[in-house]
Design a protein around this motif. Sequence first.
Motif: not given
Length: 299
Positions: A180-194
């Motif tokens: 599986d592979i997912i992305k996590i967006n904390k908020n609009k100002k921060e970059k994402s974690t995959v």
Amino acid sequence: MYRSPGKSGSYPNVSKLDDVAAKPCPITARTKRRRSIESPSDTFEDRLHELAQEIKTEIKDMFDQFAREQNKNSNSILTTLKDIQQTNLALQSSITFLSEENIELKNKLNQMEQQSMKDREQIFLLESKFEDSQRTERKSNIEIKNVPLIGKESKNDLQEMLFRLSENLNIKIEKPDIKDIIKINKNKKEKSTVIVEFTNTYAKTEIMKAAKNYNAKNKQNKLCAAHLGLKTDADAPIYISENLTPKASRLYFLARDLKAVKNYKYCWTSYGKVYLRQNDDSPIITLTNEAQIQQLSNK
């Protein structure tokens, strides 16, 4: 010639004197000793005796009055003492009751403390089991942090980024390796974690090892968004690490601070656990809780 004597002061008629003496006297006779007119010394002694008797009588009356007052005071004191005794008995009874109650409360408190200790031990065991379970679930996972995603990427898009990264690292990652592979967006100002979940730990270990070697060889051109095939903010650095549990993430954060403050040479994670090492000759320290880090910082 001799002049006839004058009239004497005696009673003129002796016979009448006897009659007078025979009549009862209306005045009550005194009990005192009859004074003798002819003996002045006896009169003084009698008066002195009477005075002494009066003084004795007065003293006796005073002592009697004093005795009565003392008896009255003694009775009052005895009554007060009885009241005090009753109060003391009541206080002693209350103290005994409170003492017994205190002993009972202490026993209950000891039981509660023992139960609390057992509960803490049980909670610690449950937390340890839960941590182990989470660590086991994440043992094949990696995180790719600081990825500049736009938010519309699909799982296929994320897989293509991972394939492009594996090509740049000179390793082979295929679809069967990815669970599986997912992305996590904390908020609009921060970059994402995959977050990538592999089907086995081998693929995870290979990609992490390759990423570490690549950054060591290319210190001026470390891994960035361009290695994922991204064109937006392509120079943004990316970081590849294990997918740690929340507890392990916190320990790793504190351990890196401790490494900087205490000049430890190594701080790393492996299979979800956090390790520290002072230098090449010192033993490896496995960190399990924050209290352990606090003890190390106080040394």
